[in-house]
Design a protein around this motif. Sequence first.
Motif, PDB file in Angstrom:
ATOM      1  N   LEU A   1       0.826  -1.192   0.000  1.00  0.00           N
ATOM      2  CA  LEU A   1       0.000   0.000   0.000  1.00  0.00           C
ATOM      3  C   LEU A   1       0.866   1.251   0.000  1.00  0.00           C
ATOM      4  N   ILE A   2       0.596   2.138  -0.950  1.00  0.00           N
ATOM      5  CA  ILE A   2       1.351   3.386  -1.043  1.00  0.00           C
ATOM      6  C   ILE A   2       0.624   4.498  -0.268  1.00  0.00           C
ATOM      7  N   TYR A   3      -0.603   4.745  -0.645  1.00  0.00           N
ATOM      8  CA  TYR A   3      -1.452   5.739   0.009  1.00  0.00           C
ATOM      9  C   TYR A   3      -2.897   5.270  -0.073  1.00  0.00           C
ATOM     10  N   PHE A   4      -3.697   5.764   0.845  1.00  0.00           N
ATOM     11  CA  PHE A   4      -5.123   5.606   0.656  1.00  0.00           C
ATOM     12  C   PHE A   4      -5.853   6.877   1.083  1.00  0.00           C
ATOM     13  N   SER A   5      -7.084   6.966   0.647  1.00  0.00           N
ATOM     14  CA  SER A   5      -7.899   8.147   0.925  1.00  0.00           C
ATOM     15  C   SER A   5      -9.279   7.682   1.378  1.00  0.00           C
ATOM     16  N   TYR A   6      -9.756   8.233   2.481  1.00  0.00           N
ATOM     17  CA  TYR A   6     -11.052   7.830   3.019  1.00  0.00           C
ATOM     18  C   TYR A   6     -12.128   8.887   2.798  1.00  0.00           C
ATOM     19  N   ASP A   7     -11.744   9.970   2.130  1.00  0.00           N
ATOM     20  CA  ASP A   7     -12.717  11.010   1.811  1.00  0.00           C
ATOM     21  C   ASP A   7     -12.038  12.003   0.886  1.00  0.00           C
ATOM     22  N   VAL A   8     -12.827  12.850   0.284  1.00  0.00           N
ATOM     23  CA  VAL A   8     -12.253  13.888  -0.578  1.00  0.00           C
ATOM     24  C   VAL A   8     -11.275  14.733   0.230  1.00  0.00           C
ATOM     25  N   LYS A   9     -10.147  14.985  -0.371  1.00  0.00           N
ATOM     26  CA  LYS A   9      -9.070  15.793   0.206  1.00  0.00           C
ATOM     27  C   LYS A   9      -8.405  15.141   1.420  1.00  0.00           C
ATOM     28  N   MET A  10      -8.811  13.942   1.795  1.00  0.00           N
ATOM     29  CA  MET A  10      -8.186  13.254   2.920  1.00  0.00           C
ATOM     30  C   MET A  10      -7.287  12.151   2.385  1.00  0.00           C
ATOM     31  N   LYS A  11      -6.144  11.989   3.020  1.00  0.00           N
ATOM     32  CA  LYS A  11      -5.222  10.948   2.587  1.00  0.00           C
ATOM     33  C   LYS A  11      -4.440  10.447   3.785  1.00  0.00           C
TER      34      LYS A  11
ATOM     35  N   LYS B   1      -0.858   7.912   4.629  1.00  0.00           N
ATOM     36  CA  LYS B   1       0.267   7.163   4.110  1.00  0.00           C
ATOM     37  C   LYS B   1       0.043   5.679   4.341  1.00  0.00           C
ATOM     38  N   GLY B   2       0.484   4.905   3.367  1.00  0.00           N
ATOM     39  CA  GLY B   2       0.479   3.466   3.531  1.00  0.00           C
ATOM     40  C   GLY B   2       1.840   2.997   4.013  1.00  0.00           C
ATOM     41  N   ASP B   3       2.254   1.847   3.517  1.00  0.00           N
ATOM     42  CA  ASP B   3       3.508   1.253   3.972  1.00  0.00           C
ATOM     43  C   ASP B   3       4.737   1.801   3.252  1.00  0.00           C
ATOM     44  N   ILE B   4       4.550   2.288   2.033  1.00  0.00           N
ATOM     45  CA  ILE B   4       5.719   2.734   1.249  1.00  0.00           C
ATOM     46  C   ILE B   4       5.423   4.063   0.542  1.00  0.00           C
ATOM     47  N   PRO B   5       5.194   5.152   1.272  1.00  0.00           N
ATOM     48  CA  PRO B   5       4.799   6.409   0.636  1.00  0.00           C
ATOM     49  C   PRO B   5       5.954   7.234   0.050  1.00  0.00           C
ATOM     50  N   GLU B   6       7.184   6.854   0.395  1.00  0.00           N
ATOM     51  CA  GLU B   6       8.321   7.701  -0.006  1.00  0.00           C
ATOM     52  C   GLU B   6       8.422   7.783  -1.524  1.00  0.00           C
ATOM     53  N   GLY B   7       8.551   9.004  -2.014  1.00  0.00           N
ATOM     54  CA  GLY B   7       8.696   9.228  -3.451  1.00  0.00           C
ATOM     55  C   GLY B   7       7.372   9.396  -4.180  1.00  0.00           C
ATOM     56  N   TYR B   8       6.276   9.305  -3.431  1.00  0.00           N
ATOM     57  CA  TYR B   8       4.940   9.419  -4.016  1.00  0.00           C
ATOM     58  C   TYR B   8       4.129  10.479  -3.280  1.00  0.00           C
ATOM     59  N   SER B   9       3.165  11.040  -3.999  1.00  0.00           N
ATOM     60  CA  SER B   9       2.139  11.857  -3.362  1.00  0.00           C
ATOM     61  C   SER B   9       0.816  11.521  -4.039  1.00  0.00           C
ATOM     62  N   VAL B  10      -0.279  11.984  -3.443  1.00  0.00           N
ATOM     63  CA  VAL B  10      -1.588  11.681  -3.998  1.00  0.00           C
ATOM     64  C   VAL B  10      -2.459  12.930  -3.951  1.00  0.00           C
ATOM     65  N   SER B  11      -3.534  12.853  -4.721  1.00  0.00           N
ATOM     66  CA  SER B  11      -4.491  13.951  -4.758  1.00  0.00           C
ATOM     67  C   SER B  11      -5.886  13.370  -4.910  1.00  0.00           C
TER      68      SER B  11
END
Lengths: 114, 111
Positions: free
Chosen positions: A45-55, A57-67
């Motif tokens: 898992l890199i990232y997850f989001s549970y609502d709009v604009k909410m995020k 970090k998962g287990d390996i977020p380094e080097g990634y971002s989300v929107s």
Amino acid sequence: DVKVTQSSRYLVKRTGEKVFLECVQDMDHENMFWYRQDPGLGLRLIYFSYDVKMKEKGDIPEGYSVSREKKERFSLILESASTNQTSMYLCASSPGTGGKYEQYFGPGTRLTVT
Amino acid sequence: SQKIEQNSEALNIQEGKTATLTCNYTNYSPAYLQWYRQDPGRGPVFLLLIRENEKEKRKERLKVTFDTTLKQSLFHITASQPADSATYLCALESNDYKLSFGAGTTVTVRA
């Protein structure tokens, strides 16, 4: 039927490029996820989001971002692609968080960074 | 640390036989365990969910067991067919309510 679509099936990028991977789901799910899958390592898992604009970090977020600006769309951004980010990227959505909710996956994007 | 282990080797079986896949876990206390199927180059597809208080769950030719004492789930494909050839992933809820996946077991059913 839930449908999760990803913007590209295959992508080839150069080291240092900014990369956008997009995911859209059509079932009004609250939760969306980005995973990467590598042989022998399973889904991580890199990232997850549970609502709009909410995020989160998962287990390996380094080097990634989300929107997540809209409920149906969740984007994964590689700020400066590196060769070790060559992988299969999978997006998923789910009506809830936790083990009692199944996840619906997109077809995946196979990213190669050269 | 938390760990999920599936059969380390690929499974090759004859059509009509039963395939049995293993999912062992450590340092988890999942209330739910899920199984997914993944075909080459595609995303995983959900198959079955089993709760901790259910010993067994069936769906057509699939059967899943869940033993919280042994910390193990078994996944059976009975009367296997070549179309069952795929990679099967187990997934369970981690301590922070996310799903953690095993690396998968690849099953090949020979006609």
